[in-house]
Scaffold this motif. Sequence first.
Motif, PDB file in Angstrom:
ATOM      1  N   MET A 321       6.904   5.757   1.308  1.00 46.34           N
ATOM      2  CA  MET A 321       6.178   5.905   0.047  1.00 46.34           C
ATOM      3  C   MET A 321       5.142   4.809  -0.180  1.00 46.34           C
ATOM      4  N   PHE A 322       5.396   3.615   0.353  1.00 43.56           N
ATOM      5  CA  PHE A 322       4.513   2.474   0.133  1.00 43.56           C
ATOM      6  C   PHE A 322       4.218   1.813   1.473  1.00 43.56           C
ATOM      7  N   PRO A 323       3.044   1.218   1.634  1.00 50.24           N
ATOM      8  CA  PRO A 323       2.686   0.596   2.925  1.00 50.24           C
ATOM      9  C   PRO A 323       3.689  -0.485   3.331  1.00 50.24           C
ATOM     10  N   PHE A 324       4.246  -0.344   4.519  1.00 53.95           N
ATOM     11  CA  PHE A 324       5.238  -1.306   4.994  1.00 53.95           C
ATOM     12  C   PHE A 324       4.625  -2.683   5.188  1.00 53.95           C
ATOM     13  N   ALA A 325       3.425  -2.729   5.756  1.00 56.65           N
ATOM     14  CA  ALA A 325       2.791  -4.018   6.045  1.00 56.65           C
ATOM     15  C   ALA A 325       2.397  -4.763   4.781  1.00 56.65           C
ATOM     16  N   GLY A 326       2.350  -4.076   3.636  1.00 63.29           N
ATOM     17  CA  GLY A 326       1.983  -4.744   2.405  1.00 63.29           C
ATOM     18  C   GLY A 326       3.137  -5.405   1.696  1.00 63.29           C
ATOM     19  N   MET A 327       4.361  -5.200   2.166  1.00 64.90           N
ATOM     20  CA  MET A 327       5.524  -5.810   1.532  1.00 64.90           C
ATOM     21  C   MET A 327       5.655  -7.266   1.953  1.00 64.90           C
ATOM     22  N   PRO A 328       6.310  -8.100   1.137  1.00 65.52           N
ATOM     23  CA  PRO A 328       6.552  -9.486   1.558  1.00 65.52           C
ATOM     24  C   PRO A 328       7.435  -9.537   2.793  1.00 65.52           C
ATOM     25  N   ALA A 329       7.425 -10.691   3.462  1.00 68.14           N
ATOM     26  CA  ALA A 329       8.114 -10.813   4.752  1.00 68.14           C
ATOM     27  C   ALA A 329       9.604 -10.528   4.637  1.00 68.14           C
ATOM     28  N   TRP A 330      10.255 -11.030   3.568  1.00 69.91           N
ATOM     29  CA  TRP A 330      11.696 -10.823   3.441  1.00 69.91           C
ATOM     30  C   TRP A 330      12.023  -9.340   3.259  1.00 69.91           C
ATOM     31  N   ALA A 331      11.157  -8.586   2.567  1.00 67.45           N
ATOM     32  CA  ALA A 331      11.384  -7.155   2.402  1.00 67.45           C
ATOM     33  C   ALA A 331      11.166  -6.418   3.726  1.00 67.45           C
ATOM     34  N   GLN A 332      10.220  -6.890   4.542  1.00 64.73           N
ATOM     35  CA  GLN A 332      10.012  -6.277   5.848  1.00 64.73           C
ATOM     36  C   GLN A 332      11.212  -6.509   6.761  1.00 64.73           C
ATOM     37  N   TYR A 333      11.851  -7.671   6.660  1.00 62.56           N
ATOM     38  CA  TYR A 333      13.054  -7.919   7.450  1.00 62.56           C
ATOM     39  C   TYR A 333      14.160  -6.936   7.072  1.00 62.56           C
ATOM     40  N   ILE A 334      14.305  -6.673   5.764  1.00 61.04           N
ATOM     41  CA  ILE A 334      15.299  -5.688   5.332  1.00 61.04           C
ATOM     42  C   ILE A 334      14.921  -4.307   5.847  1.00 61.04           C
ATOM     43  N   GLY A 335      13.641  -3.971   5.758  1.00 62.34           N
ATOM     44  CA  GLY A 335      13.188  -2.669   6.233  1.00 62.34           C
ATOM     45  C   GLY A 335      13.418  -2.458   7.719  1.00 62.34           C
ATOM     46  N   GLU A 336      13.316  -3.527   8.511  1.00 60.09           N
ATOM     47  CA  GLU A 336      13.545  -3.402   9.949  1.00 60.09           C
ATOM     48  C   GLU A 336      15.000  -3.067  10.267  1.00 60.09           C
ATOM     49  N   CYS A 337      15.902  -3.292   9.325  1.00 60.37           N
ATOM     50  CA  CYS A 337      17.325  -2.972   9.533  1.00 60.37           C
ATOM     51  C   CYS A 337      17.655  -1.536   9.139  1.00 60.37           C
ATOM     52  N   LEU A 338      16.657  -0.760   8.739  1.00 62.63           N
ATOM     53  CA  LEU A 338      16.871   0.620   8.316  1.00 62.63           C
ATOM     54  C   LEU A 338      16.373   1.569   9.405  1.00 62.63           C
ATOM     55  N   PRO A 339      17.194   2.510   9.848  1.00 67.04           N
ATOM     56  CA  PRO A 339      16.744   3.448  10.891  1.00 67.04           C
ATOM     57  C   PRO A 339      15.513   4.244  10.498  1.00 67.04           C
ATOM     58  N   LEU A 340      15.374   4.572   9.216  1.00 67.70           N
ATOM     59  CA  LEU A 340      14.242   5.384   8.784  1.00 67.70           C
ATOM     60  C   LEU A 340      12.917   4.677   9.031  1.00 67.70           C
ATOM     61  N   THR A 341      12.880   3.358   8.916  1.00 68.35           N
ATOM     62  CA  THR A 341      11.645   2.608   9.162  1.00 68.35           C
ATOM     63  C   THR A 341      11.124   2.878  10.564  1.00 68.35           C
ATOM     64  N   HIS A 342      12.000   2.780  11.529  1.00 66.45           N
ATOM     65  CA  HIS A 342      11.590   2.944  12.928  1.00 66.45           C
ATOM     66  C   HIS A 342      11.289   4.412  13.252  1.00 66.45           C
ATOM     67  N   TYR A 343      12.048   5.317  12.646  1.00 68.93           N
ATOM     68  CA  TYR A 343      11.807   6.731  12.956  1.00 68.93           C
ATOM     69  C   TYR A 343      10.485   7.206  12.360  1.00 68.93           C
ATOM     70  N   ILE A 344      10.132   6.732  11.172  1.00 67.92           N
ATOM     71  CA  ILE A 344       8.849   7.129  10.587  1.00 67.92           C
ATOM     72  C   ILE A 344       7.699   6.678  11.480  1.00 67.92           C
ATOM     73  N   ARG A 345       7.799   5.475  12.015  1.00 70.25           N
ATOM     74  CA  ARG A 345       6.765   5.020  12.954  1.00 70.25           C
ATOM     75  C   ARG A 345       6.720   5.931  14.180  1.00 70.25           C
ATOM     76  N   ILE A 346       7.895   6.302  14.674  1.00 73.65           N
ATOM     77  CA  ILE A 346       7.969   7.131  15.877  1.00 73.65           C
ATOM     78  C   ILE A 346       7.377   8.509  15.627  1.00 73.65           C
ATOM     79  N   VAL A 347       7.810   9.173  14.564  1.00 70.70           N
ATOM     80  CA  VAL A 347       7.375  10.557  14.350  1.00 70.70           C
ATOM     81  C   VAL A 347       5.890  10.611  14.003  1.00 70.70           C
ATOM     82  N   ARG A 348       5.378   9.635  13.240  1.00 67.69           N
ATOM     83  CA  ARG A 348       3.941   9.625  12.957  1.00 67.69           C
ATOM     84  C   ARG A 348       3.137   9.329  14.212  1.00 67.69           C
ATOM     85  N   ALA A 349       3.650   8.419  15.033  1.00 62.28           N
ATOM     86  CA  ALA A 349       2.911   8.060  16.253  1.00 62.28           C
ATOM     87  C   ALA A 349       2.860   9.229  17.231  1.00 62.28           C
TER      88      ALA A 349
END
Length: 387
Positions: A321-349
């Motif tokens: 819903m919101f740009p991942f790269a625009g989040m603060p670093a600590w929020a990006q670390y939490i996002g990297e622990c979520l499977p959906l983060t990586h799958y969204i990158r995969i399916v869009r790519a």
Amino acid sequence: MSTVQTTGPAREIRDRFGFWRRSYAMMAKEFIQLRRDRVSFAMIIAIPVMQLLLFGYAINTTPHHLPSAVLLQEDSDLARSILKALENTAYFRFVYEVHDVDEFDNLLKSGKVLFGVEIPRGFERAVRRGDKPALLVAADATDPVAASSALGSLGMIVQTALAHDLYIGDPPAMPFEIRAHARYNPAAESRLNIVPGLVGTILTMTMLIFTALSVTREIERGTMESLLSMPIKPVEVMIGKIVPYILVGFVQAFLIVNIGVFLFGVPVLGNLFLLAGLSTLFIAANLAIGYTFSTIAQNQLQAIQMSFMFFLPSILLSGFMFPFAGMPAWAQYIGECLPLTHYIRIVRAIMLKGATMPNLRFDTLALAILMLVAMTIAVTRFRRTLD
């Protein structure tokens, strides 16, 4: 022996008093039950506080310091001034410097950077001769929100920032041309960004709930005792419960992708077999997490609560819903622990960029690690239940 029946005002007062007494007894019973259900009580307090603090600080619709790469074909003072001017806009953060077009393209295709700036050879000389050369800025437009604000800041800011390098006084016309190229989604159509993300979002929701209820349902129905009496290992129980839902999830993914292609016109530029294989890995990771919740929860209500407590951060911190790269670093670390983060990158790519396995190595490895961690926790928790 006859009973005396109360009639009139006395009976009405007694009925009214009995109504409030019974209602009070039910309320007291519910408070006692809620106090004993410590997991649900903790969620009532913790979930709104955690989510308000987490999302209030993490969500940013005007992202800054977005990862960028530069293809620097000449190392001149003017080229360095341009890069510094771009960084001063607060939208660009140069993390890669490449000298090869293929590497430049691979960084954009793999999602490691959102922007690429190409400064061609002989650029400064052409500027000083008044030839007005072109400066290429390539943007990964699969996320139009992240790309649009940065691309809109290019012209006047760069022109003003370079005043001291080219002239003194008020700046004349732009001494070079900026060619912004929005790749993968040049028309900035939102459906090309949303529909691939919905594949992962819908799978996350359904897979979590399916398996989060698996063990707790057995306990509440009384079939867990029969299951525990059988000569079966925890790993075998987990595999037996997860594999059928992998097939269900695969059917769901197939339907969603086909609807996205035929109804919404979303292209599939990459390999369908690669998309199917990595979708299966993503489904297995979510099922393992849901199964872990089912071994922790004491009833189906707690299992559903845990699923939604995991599902909401997955939507908001994954880049859906919101740009991942625009989040603060600590929020990006939490996002990297979520499977959906990586799958969204995969399916869009795969669907929008035609990415191949070498472009997706990091996200594939992250999905595999998250799946193995969740499975290990689930088996350990289930073994304790057996004991």
